[in-house]
Design a protein around this motif. Structure first.
Motif, PDB file in Angstrom:
ATOM      1  N   LEU A  85       0.866  -1.168   0.000  1.00  0.00           N
ATOM      2  CA  LEU A  85       0.000   0.000   0.000  1.00  0.00           C
ATOM      3  C   LEU A  85       0.910   1.226   0.000  1.00  0.00           C
ATOM      4  O   LEU A  85       1.846   1.300   0.795  1.00  0.00           O
ATOM      5  CB  LEU A  85      -0.863  -0.012   1.268  1.00  0.00           C
ATOM      6  N   VAL A  86       0.661   2.164  -0.898  1.00  0.00           N
ATOM      7  CA  VAL A  86       1.415   3.420  -0.931  1.00  0.00           C
ATOM      8  C   VAL A  86       0.390   4.545  -0.981  1.00  0.00           C
ATOM      9  O   VAL A  86      -0.580   4.479  -1.740  1.00  0.00           O
ATOM     10  CB  VAL A  86       2.366   3.505  -2.153  1.00  0.00           C
ATOM     11  N   VAL A 109       3.682   0.928   2.771  1.00  0.00           N
ATOM     12  CA  VAL A 109       3.492  -0.166   3.713  1.00  0.00           C
ATOM     13  C   VAL A 109       3.625  -1.468   2.933  1.00  0.00           C
ATOM     14  O   VAL A 109       2.924  -1.672   1.937  1.00  0.00           O
ATOM     15  CB  VAL A 109       2.113  -0.098   4.411  1.00  0.00           C
ATOM     16  N   GLN A 110       4.533  -2.317   3.396  1.00  0.00           N
ATOM     17  CA  GLN A 110       4.812  -3.592   2.722  1.00  0.00           C
ATOM     18  C   GLN A 110       4.515  -4.722   3.706  1.00  0.00           C
ATOM     19  O   GLN A 110       4.991  -4.696   4.845  1.00  0.00           O
ATOM     20  CB  GLN A 110       6.282  -3.640   2.291  1.00  0.00           C
ATOM     21  N   PHE A 111       3.739  -5.715   3.262  1.00  0.00           N
ATOM     22  CA  PHE A 111       3.420  -6.893   4.063  1.00  0.00           C
ATOM     23  C   PHE A 111       4.104  -8.094   3.397  1.00  0.00           C
ATOM     24  O   PHE A 111       3.746  -8.456   2.275  1.00  0.00           O
ATOM     25  CB  PHE A 111       1.909  -7.117   4.111  1.00  0.00           C
ATOM     26  N   THR A 112       5.062  -8.705   4.083  1.00  0.00           N
ATOM     27  CA  THR A 112       5.838  -9.804   3.508  1.00  0.00           C
ATOM     28  C   THR A 112       5.725 -11.034   4.393  1.00  0.00           C
ATOM     29  O   THR A 112       6.057 -10.971   5.591  1.00  0.00           O
ATOM     30  CB  THR A 112       7.325  -9.408   3.371  1.00  0.00           C
ATOM     31  N   ALA A 113       5.282 -12.153   3.812  1.00  0.00           N
ATOM     32  CA  ALA A 113       5.175 -13.395   4.577  1.00  0.00           C
ATOM     33  C   ALA A 113       6.560 -13.887   4.964  1.00  0.00           C
ATOM     34  O   ALA A 113       7.445 -13.991   4.115  1.00  0.00           O
ATOM     35  CB  ALA A 113       4.442 -14.453   3.761  1.00  0.00           C
ATOM     36  N   LYS A 120       6.152  -9.902   8.123  1.00  0.00           N
ATOM     37  CA  LYS A 120       6.954  -8.715   8.402  1.00  0.00           C
ATOM     38  C   LYS A 120       6.204  -7.531   7.793  1.00  0.00           C
ATOM     39  O   LYS A 120       5.856  -7.550   6.612  1.00  0.00           O
ATOM     40  CB  LYS A 120       8.350  -8.830   7.788  1.00  0.00           C
ATOM     41  N   VAL A 121       5.948  -6.508   8.617  1.00  0.00           N
ATOM     42  CA  VAL A 121       5.254  -5.308   8.177  1.00  0.00           C
ATOM     43  C   VAL A 121       6.261  -4.171   8.215  1.00  0.00           C
ATOM     44  O   VAL A 121       6.844  -3.882   9.259  1.00  0.00           O
ATOM     45  CB  VAL A 121       4.048  -4.988   9.085  1.00  0.00           C
ATOM     46  N   GLU A 122       6.478  -3.532   7.059  1.00  0.00           N
ATOM     47  CA  GLU A 122       7.409  -2.410   6.952  1.00  0.00           C
ATOM     48  C   GLU A 122       6.617  -1.151   6.617  1.00  0.00           C
ATOM     49  O   GLU A 122       5.818  -1.158   5.682  1.00  0.00           O
ATOM     50  CB  GLU A 122       8.430  -2.678   5.853  1.00  0.00           C
ATOM     51  N   LEU A 123       6.851  -0.101   7.386  1.00  0.00           N
ATOM     52  CA  LEU A 123       6.195   1.177   7.147  1.00  0.00           C
ATOM     53  C   LEU A 123       7.294   2.210   6.920  1.00  0.00           C
ATOM     54  O   LEU A 123       8.167   2.374   7.771  1.00  0.00           O
ATOM     55  CB  LEU A 123       5.321   1.563   8.344  1.00  0.00           C
ATOM     56  N   SER A 124       7.248   2.867   5.766  1.00  0.00           N
ATOM     57  CA  SER A 124       8.289   3.832   5.403  1.00  0.00           C
ATOM     58  C   SER A 124       7.680   5.179   5.080  1.00  0.00           C
ATOM     59  O   SER A 124       6.668   5.268   4.369  1.00  0.00           O
ATOM     60  CB  SER A 124       9.060   3.330   4.178  1.00  0.00           C
TER      61      SER A 124
END
Length: 158
Positions: A85-86, A109-113, A120-124
């Protein structure tokens, strides 16, 4: 703004690993923002009554107050469930709402299994230079230890 100014304000990247599938994480993030959104992050002038994401590219993510007045936090630039999601982040260098995306930075926002039940949830926060005067202060406020307030609340909502 000159390229040199862009390089002076780095991106802020945070991450958290949660015991949930990417699908569940996506659903909580996009369908239940009231469960994880920091209570101090408010743009409406009266008591906030709700938060929502409009699905799809071009949709808004916004809040409304008890009288029904709405303020958009930004627009969806990428909508790739349940992976990415951007969106734009419509605030100025003084943390005040701005009406469009011209001076808005972006949130990715990146959701990686990690495995079948872990994500792993990354928020930048990227392109922070677009906030103009005060952008350096926004960077300093965001640039604390991971996972940061938003992802900490999100992990508790999971």
């Amino acid at each position: 703004m000159p390229e040199q100014a862009e390089q002076q304000i780095p991106d802020v990247r945070k991450q958290v690993v949660v015991a949930a599938t990417t699908e569940h994480c996506w659903k909580v993030f996009t369908e239940r923002p009231k469960d994880w959104w920091p209570s101090s992050h408010v743009l409406v002038r009266k008591e906030r009554a709700g938060l929502a994401f409009e699905p799809g590219v071009g949709g808004r993510y916004y809040e409304w107050d008890v009288d029904g007045n709405e303020i958009a936090w930004g627009r969806i630039l990428e909508w790739d469930p349940p992976n990415r999601l951007v969106m734009t982040w419509r605030i100025d260098g003084r943390w005040q709402s701005i009406p469009d995306d011209e001076r808005a930075s972006e949130i990715e926002v990146q959701f990686t299994a990690v495995d079948a039940g872990t994500t792993k949830v990354e928020l930048s926060h990227v392109k922070l230079h677009k906030h103009g005067e005060g952008a350096e202060g926004i960077f300093r406020a965001l640039d604390g230890p991971s996972p940061g307030e938003t992802l900490d609340l999100f992990s508790k909502a999971i």
